[in-house]
Write an enzyme that holds these catalytic residues in place. Sequence first.
Site, PDB file in Angstrom:
ATOM      1  N   MET A  10       0.843  -1.192   0.000  1.00  0.00           N
ATOM      2  CA  MET A  10       0.000   0.000   0.000  1.00  0.00           C
ATOM      3  C   MET A  10       0.874   1.236   0.000  1.00  0.00           C
ATOM      4  SD  MET A  10      -3.090  -1.126   2.589  1.00  0.00           S
ATOM      5  CE  MET A  10      -2.038  -1.996   3.765  1.00  0.00           C
ATOM      6  N   GLN A  61       7.526  -4.924  -4.202  1.00  0.00           N
ATOM      7  CA  GLN A  61       6.676  -4.625  -5.357  1.00  0.00           C
ATOM      8  C   GLN A  61       7.305  -3.498  -6.169  1.00  0.00           C
ATOM      9  OE1 GLN A  61       2.706  -2.532  -5.572  1.00  0.00           O
ATOM     10  NE2 GLN A  61       2.042  -4.570  -6.221  1.00  0.00           N
ATOM     11  N   CYS A  91      -2.401  -0.946 -10.219  1.00  0.00           N
ATOM     12  CA  CYS A  91      -2.670   0.384  -9.658  1.00  0.00           C
ATOM     13  C   CYS A  91      -3.268   1.297 -10.730  1.00  0.00           C
ATOM     14  CB  CYS A  91      -1.391   1.000  -9.102  1.00  0.00           C
ATOM     15  SG  CYS A  91      -1.658   2.617  -8.336  1.00  0.00           S
ATOM     16  N   HIS A 162      -6.488  -8.868  -7.839  1.00  0.00           N
ATOM     17  CA  HIS A 162      -7.464  -8.003  -7.170  1.00  0.00           C
ATOM     18  C   HIS A 162      -8.779  -8.202  -7.909  1.00  0.00           C
ATOM     19  CE1 HIS A 162      -8.366  -3.821  -5.267  1.00  0.00           C
ATOM     20  NE2 HIS A 162      -9.458  -4.544  -5.381  1.00  0.00           N
ATOM     21  N   ASN A 202      -7.161 -10.929  -3.817  1.00  0.00           N
ATOM     22  CA  ASN A 202      -7.091  -9.667  -3.084  1.00  0.00           C
ATOM     23  C   ASN A 202      -8.380  -8.882  -3.355  1.00  0.00           C
ATOM     24  OD1 ASN A 202      -5.517  -6.525  -3.703  1.00  0.00           O
ATOM     25  ND2 ASN A 202      -5.968  -7.341  -1.683  1.00  0.00           N
ATOM     26  N   GLY A 224      -5.497  -6.043   2.524  1.00  0.00           N
ATOM     27  CA  GLY A 224      -4.891  -4.727   2.492  1.00  0.00           C
ATOM     28  C   GLY A 224      -5.399  -3.805   3.579  1.00  0.00           C
ATOM     29  N   ARG A 225      -6.403  -2.997   3.262  1.00  0.00           N
ATOM     30  CA  ARG A 225      -6.854  -1.927   4.153  1.00  0.00           C
ATOM     31  C   ARG A 225      -7.288  -2.439   5.523  1.00  0.00           C
ATOM     32  NH1 ARG A 225      -4.851   2.703   1.821  1.00  0.00           N
ATOM     33  NH2 ARG A 225      -4.278   1.834  -0.207  1.00  0.00           N
TER      34      ARG A 225
END
Length: 328
Positions: A10, A61, A91, A162, A202, A224-225
């Site tokens: 992130m 990454q 992204c 994702h 993800n 993640g978050r």
Amino acid sequence: MNRRFSVAPMLDWTDRHCRTFHRQLTKHSVLYTEMITTGAIIFGKGDYLHFGQHEQPVALQLGGSDPKALAECAKRADQYGYQEINLNVGCPSDRVQNGRFGACLMAEPQLVAECISAMKAETDVPVTVKTRIGIDEQDSYEFLTALIDANYNVGCRDFIIHARKAWLQGLSPKENREIPPLDYERVYQLKRDFSDCHISLNGGVKTIDECLTHLKHIDGVMVGREAYANPYMLAEVDKLIYGDEQSTMLTRHQVVRNMFDYIESEMTQGANFWHVVRHMLGIFQGQPGARSYRRHLSENGHKKDAQISLLEEALAFVPEKYPEIGKP
């Protein structure tokens, strides 16, 4: 390296301080760097690849689309001891698109394959791809598998998906994490069709129970978050996901106090107190006194004279023993 569970890269968040904190909660989870561009590594003045061995297993990454530059970065990363090198193909931010990398690369599967091939030539550690399930109107299953096929053909067997498509125009990065609908079944289908690949999922995963459900269909889950906002969820990963019956589940207070020596050591080397403790704001999520703990740190942690004593003061707002069934 067992990539059954990982914490997502992130931007501006998963730095080495964050990884050190998360490592207090889980020994086995794979931790990622934030995305680092090839330009920063090759031309930047700082040491963007540095990390502590206590953070292992750590994956890097990379952001970029020039095979030669990515190969050079993979070579350097190998020398640092990273256990995985991941290419960002997911992204959707304007800043990333302007550099011709991130999610826009989904439209160029052969270029991605050239990048992966060049990186693999410089390292023996796994070189992986993190991508979305589609971009804009290009969101068919065939569009996704074209990317997977191209990279499979150059020897890539590790993909992190994702489970949302990305809108390259019209949505902010935050909106792209929330508005496009999740399609977990498409990721499950990918695993069925590429059974010899390691497929991680993800997107939108918030609980350990959800992780275990997904792991019935795929090989790994990346959170993640939620892992950042509610980091104590990581305390159950080693036992429930990795089956480590010997793992010790620390209390939240123990986790925070375990960071004291690290913070003091980093500060003696010039680190800013707030840059470390900002990652620890969510540790008491849902507990009595959590809001006061966060407020005390947020209001005072930026001050030049902030020290470990400030953390002790913040901890005093949260009872050492609080009612939480089944957890210390």
